[in-house]
Motif scaffolding. Structure first.
Motif, PDB file in Angstrom:
ATOM      1  N   LEU A 200       0.835  -1.206   0.000  1.00 23.83           N
ATOM      2  CA  LEU A 200       0.000   0.000   0.000  1.00 23.83           C
ATOM      3  C   LEU A 200       0.870   1.256   0.000  1.00 23.83           C
ATOM      4  O   LEU A 200       0.551   2.239  -0.676  1.00 23.83           O
ATOM      5  CB  LEU A 200      -0.920  -0.008   1.214  1.00 23.83           C
ATOM      6  CG  LEU A 200      -1.903   1.156   1.328  1.00 23.83           C
ATOM      7  CD1 LEU A 200      -2.903   1.144   0.170  1.00 23.83           C
ATOM      8  CD2 LEU A 200      -2.647   1.119   2.665  1.00 23.83           C
ATOM      9  N   PHE A 201       1.955   1.236   0.742  1.00 24.32           N
ATOM     10  CA  PHE A 201       2.898   2.360   0.763  1.00 24.32           C
ATOM     11  C   PHE A 201       3.440   2.626  -0.633  1.00 24.32           C
ATOM     12  O   PHE A 201       3.530   3.772  -1.080  1.00 24.32           O
ATOM     13  CB  PHE A 201       4.034   2.046   1.743  1.00 24.32           C
ATOM     14  CG  PHE A 201       5.083   3.115   1.841  1.00 24.32           C
ATOM     15  CD1 PHE A 201       4.740   4.454   1.948  1.00 24.32           C
ATOM     16  CD2 PHE A 201       6.422   2.774   1.833  1.00 24.32           C
ATOM     17  CE1 PHE A 201       5.714   5.441   2.050  1.00 24.32           C
ATOM     18  CE2 PHE A 201       7.410   3.747   1.929  1.00 24.32           C
ATOM     19  CZ  PHE A 201       7.050   5.082   2.037  1.00 24.32           C
ATOM     20  N   ILE A 208      -0.466  10.504  -1.539  1.00 26.80           N
ATOM     21  CA  ILE A 208      -0.374  11.236  -0.275  1.00 26.80           C
ATOM     22  C   ILE A 208       0.367  12.559  -0.482  1.00 26.80           C
ATOM     23  O   ILE A 208      -0.051  13.612   0.008  1.00 26.80           O
ATOM     24  CB  ILE A 208       0.329  10.380   0.796  1.00 26.80           C
ATOM     25  CG1 ILE A 208      -0.526   9.167   1.149  1.00 26.80           C
ATOM     26  CG2 ILE A 208       0.620  11.205   2.045  1.00 26.80           C
ATOM     27  CD1 ILE A 208       0.150   8.189   2.078  1.00 26.80           C
ATOM     28  N   ILE A 209       1.451  12.506  -1.223  1.00 26.16           N
ATOM     29  CA  ILE A 209       2.243  13.720  -1.480  1.00 26.16           C
ATOM     30  C   ILE A 209       1.438  14.753  -2.257  1.00 26.16           C
ATOM     31  O   ILE A 209       1.496  15.952  -1.970  1.00 26.16           O
ATOM     32  CB  ILE A 209       3.529  13.356  -2.244  1.00 26.16           C
ATOM     33  CG1 ILE A 209       4.439  12.482  -1.370  1.00 26.16           C
ATOM     34  CG2 ILE A 209       4.265  14.603  -2.698  1.00 26.16           C
ATOM     35  CD1 ILE A 209       5.652  11.939  -2.080  1.00 26.16           C
ATOM     36  N   GLU A 212      -4.285  17.631  -1.681  1.00 26.82           N
ATOM     37  CA  GLU A 212      -4.464  19.036  -1.321  1.00 26.82           C
ATOM     38  C   GLU A 212      -5.339  19.206  -0.074  1.00 26.82           C
ATOM     39  O   GLU A 212      -5.484  20.320   0.424  1.00 26.82           O
ATOM     40  CB  GLU A 212      -5.095  19.793  -2.493  1.00 26.82           C
ATOM     41  CG  GLU A 212      -4.243  19.800  -3.754  1.00 26.82           C
ATOM     42  CD  GLU A 212      -4.910  20.534  -4.896  1.00 26.82           C
ATOM     43  OE1 GLU A 212      -6.079  20.959  -4.711  1.00 26.82           O
ATOM     44  OE2 GLU A 212      -4.279  20.699  -5.959  1.00 26.82           O
ATOM     45  N   ASN A 213      -5.922  18.100   0.423  1.00 30.10           N
ATOM     46  CA  ASN A 213      -6.811  18.173   1.578  1.00 30.10           C
ATOM     47  C   ASN A 213      -6.116  17.862   2.889  1.00 30.10           C
ATOM     48  O   ASN A 213      -6.744  17.875   3.949  1.00 30.10           O
ATOM     49  CB  ASN A 213      -7.987  17.196   1.397  1.00 30.10           C
ATOM     50  CG  ASN A 213      -8.838  17.534   0.191  1.00 30.10           C
ATOM     51  OD1 ASN A 213      -9.104  18.696  -0.069  1.00 30.10           O
ATOM     52  ND2 ASN A 213      -9.250  16.513  -0.545  1.00 30.10           N
ATOM     53  N   VAL A 214      -4.828  17.550   2.824  1.00 27.32           N
ATOM     54  CA  VAL A 214      -4.086  17.129   4.012  1.00 27.32           C
ATOM     55  C   VAL A 214      -2.946  18.110   4.260  1.00 27.32           C
ATOM     56  O   VAL A 214      -2.233  18.495   3.325  1.00 27.32           O
ATOM     57  CB  VAL A 214      -3.527  15.697   3.823  1.00 27.32           C
ATOM     58  CG1 VAL A 214      -2.734  15.269   5.046  1.00 27.32           C
ATOM     59  CG2 VAL A 214      -4.665  14.715   3.566  1.00 27.32           C
ATOM     60  N   LEU A 220       3.623  14.298   6.459  1.00 25.99           N
ATOM     61  CA  LEU A 220       4.879  13.790   6.996  1.00 25.99           C
ATOM     62  C   LEU A 220       4.629  12.658   7.975  1.00 25.99           C
ATOM     63  O   LEU A 220       5.375  11.665   8.004  1.00 25.99           O
ATOM     64  CB  LEU A 220       5.650  14.920   7.683  1.00 25.99           C
ATOM     65  CG  LEU A 220       6.223  15.992   6.754  1.00 25.99           C
ATOM     66  CD1 LEU A 220       6.845  17.125   7.571  1.00 25.99           C
ATOM     67  CD2 LEU A 220       7.269  15.391   5.816  1.00 25.99           C
ATOM     68  N   TYR A 221       3.599  12.793   8.794  1.00 26.43           N
ATOM     69  CA  TYR A 221       3.270  11.737   9.750  1.00 26.43           C
ATOM     70  C   TYR A 221       2.895  10.454   9.026  1.00 26.43           C
ATOM     71  O   TYR A 221       3.374   9.362   9.385  1.00 26.43           O
ATOM     72  CB  TYR A 221       2.123  12.183  10.656  1.00 26.43           C
ATOM     73  CG  TYR A 221       1.639  11.088  11.584  1.00 26.43           C
ATOM     74  CD1 TYR A 221       2.353  10.771  12.732  1.00 26.43           C
ATOM     75  CD2 TYR A 221       0.477  10.369  11.302  1.00 26.43           C
ATOM     76  CE1 TYR A 221       1.928   9.763  13.583  1.00 26.43           C
ATOM     77  CE2 TYR A 221       0.041   9.358  12.142  1.00 26.43           C
ATOM     78  CZ  TYR A 221       0.763   9.051  13.282  1.00 26.43           C
ATOM     79  OH  TYR A 221       0.344   8.047  14.115  1.00 26.43           O
TER      80      TYR A 221
END
Length: 394
Positions: A200-201, A208-209, A212-214, A220-221
């Motif tokens: 999944l990673f 994830i990178i 725009e919603n995070v 980073l976490y």
């Protein structure tokens, strides 16, 4: 009880409750396409689901208390930004054998520290796949259940977070469940739990990178702490350092390992693990030896997940003994033929056990013995032999 009779018994129980006026429906599918993700996706297609706002998920061995929904749904009602409420696992068979006690220690730390920290700081953690309630609109907005990996629970938690939804973990919301007491069942479970997150990673890091919603802190976490350190580095470090590099230092006298790296730091980390289950603190030495012995399996699964090779999509249902049928089934096991020797032996673990034994003996004869490394090496080699011959669990 055979696997063929279980669905029939569940159907009869559902019919009994239906006759008493409870709105309950029994559904089953005739294939395993997509495994658990496929089953959940199929269940969401039924018409009655469109009349609901929330969905509670439990694996077959979970026993929620009658007030479970009363303690979870209000959080979802009063917080429209909340997608998931996750409960804690408790285990009815934790005292069944040494292996279940050691599993309880690891999972106790996972829930007490990892899940609680993720929930309270960044409102993100990996859904545990069961003992949780989801907002259906959040599931649909996040793309629904996806079988791209064998960890559909973690996958949907990541995708929901990337769309701005928040997750909540409640540590005192305990749901009884069962730990695998067969070593082969544990191996299959640990393979899936290690290979799936690594895969999944690989597939979700870019998304994830780009999200725009995070916030940057949450990104980073998720990337560094949740995935890279806990799902990748932790397994590689345990295996490579404590099972390969540290033993090899006895063969090269010019190489020295600082005491803080060899003993002090691992001891500190181990004490943190004990926070989850203080009652098992006297088993810490056994826990360290067992976790190191399992590190080879996890590292192998990790490589499969990162490079999508081998059994990356393998899904083996974790066998559970069944607490209610425990006595009956154990009696049945005694009447069945013993497991074949070759099915119980794990060659790679035996090879590493022999390597550790050689290093330990070499350290006794030729080593400086300043760190008494041979004590650890002999104990760890014994653990690898026990695991390699399958003499662990029920």
């Amino acid at each position: 009880m055979t696997p063929q009779t279980q669905p029939e018994l569940v159907r009869q129980e559902c019919e009994r409750w239906s006759r008493e006026g409870v709105n309950i429906t029994f559904e089953i599918r005739d294939n395993r396409n997509g495994y658990k993700a496929g089953a959940l996706r199929e269940g969401m297609k039924h018409s009655y689901v469109k009349q609901c706002d929330y969905i509670a998920i439990f694996d077959a061995d979970f026993q929620p208390d009658p007030d479970f929904l009363h303690r979870t749904v209000p959080f979802l009602i009063h917080n429209p930004n909340l997608a998931l409420v996750q409960g804690r696992w408790e285990f009815v068979n934790a005292d069944q054998c040494m292996m279940t006690r050691l599993q309880e220690m690891s999972l106790g730390y996972h829930f007490t520290v990892e899940q609680q920290v993720g929930s309270s700081t960044f409102a993100f953690f990996g859904f545990n796949g069961t003992a949780g309630v989801w907002r259906i609109s959040a599931l649909n907005e996040s793309g629904g259940w996806n079988d791209q990996t064998t960890v559909e629970d973690m996958d949907i938690a990541v995708r929901a977070t990337l769309r701005g939804w928040k997750l909540l973990y409640i540590d005192d919301l305990k749901v009884k469940s069962e730990l695998p007491c067969s070593f082969n069942a544990l191996r299959s479970q640990q393979h899936r739990w290690t290979c799936g997150p690594a895969n999944l990673f690989r597939k979700m890091a870019g998304e994830i990178i780009r999200s725009e919603n995070v916030s940057l802190g949450k990104k980073l976490y998720m990337l560094y702490s949740f995935f890279f350190m806990r799902k990748v580095v932790a397994h590689i470090l345990t295996f490579c350092f404590y099972c390969v590099i540290l033993p090899a230092t006895v063969l090269f006298p010019e190489v020295t390992v600082p005491k803080w790296a060899a003993f002090y730091l691992p001891a500190l980390i181990t004490l943190f693990i004990a926070v989850g289950k203080p009652r098992s603190i006297y088993l810490l030495v056994f826990w360290v030896l067992f976790e190191n012995a399992m590190s080879m399996l996890r590292t192998k699964a990790l490589v499969m997940g990162l490079f999508e090779t081998g059994r990356v999509q393998e899904w083996v249902v974790t066998e559970k003994l069944g607490d209610g049928l425990k006595t009956k089934l154990i009696a049945q096991v005694h009447n069945e033929p013993h497991v074949r020797f070759r099915d119980r032996v794990h060659v790679l673990e035996l090879v590493l056990g022999a390597y550790l034994l050689f290093c330990g003996c070499y350290d006794i004869i030729y080593g400086k013995n300043t760190l008494y490394l041979y004590v650890y090496l002999l104990l760890q080699s014994t653990a690898f032999f026990v695991v390699g011959f399958g003499f662990v669990g029920k």
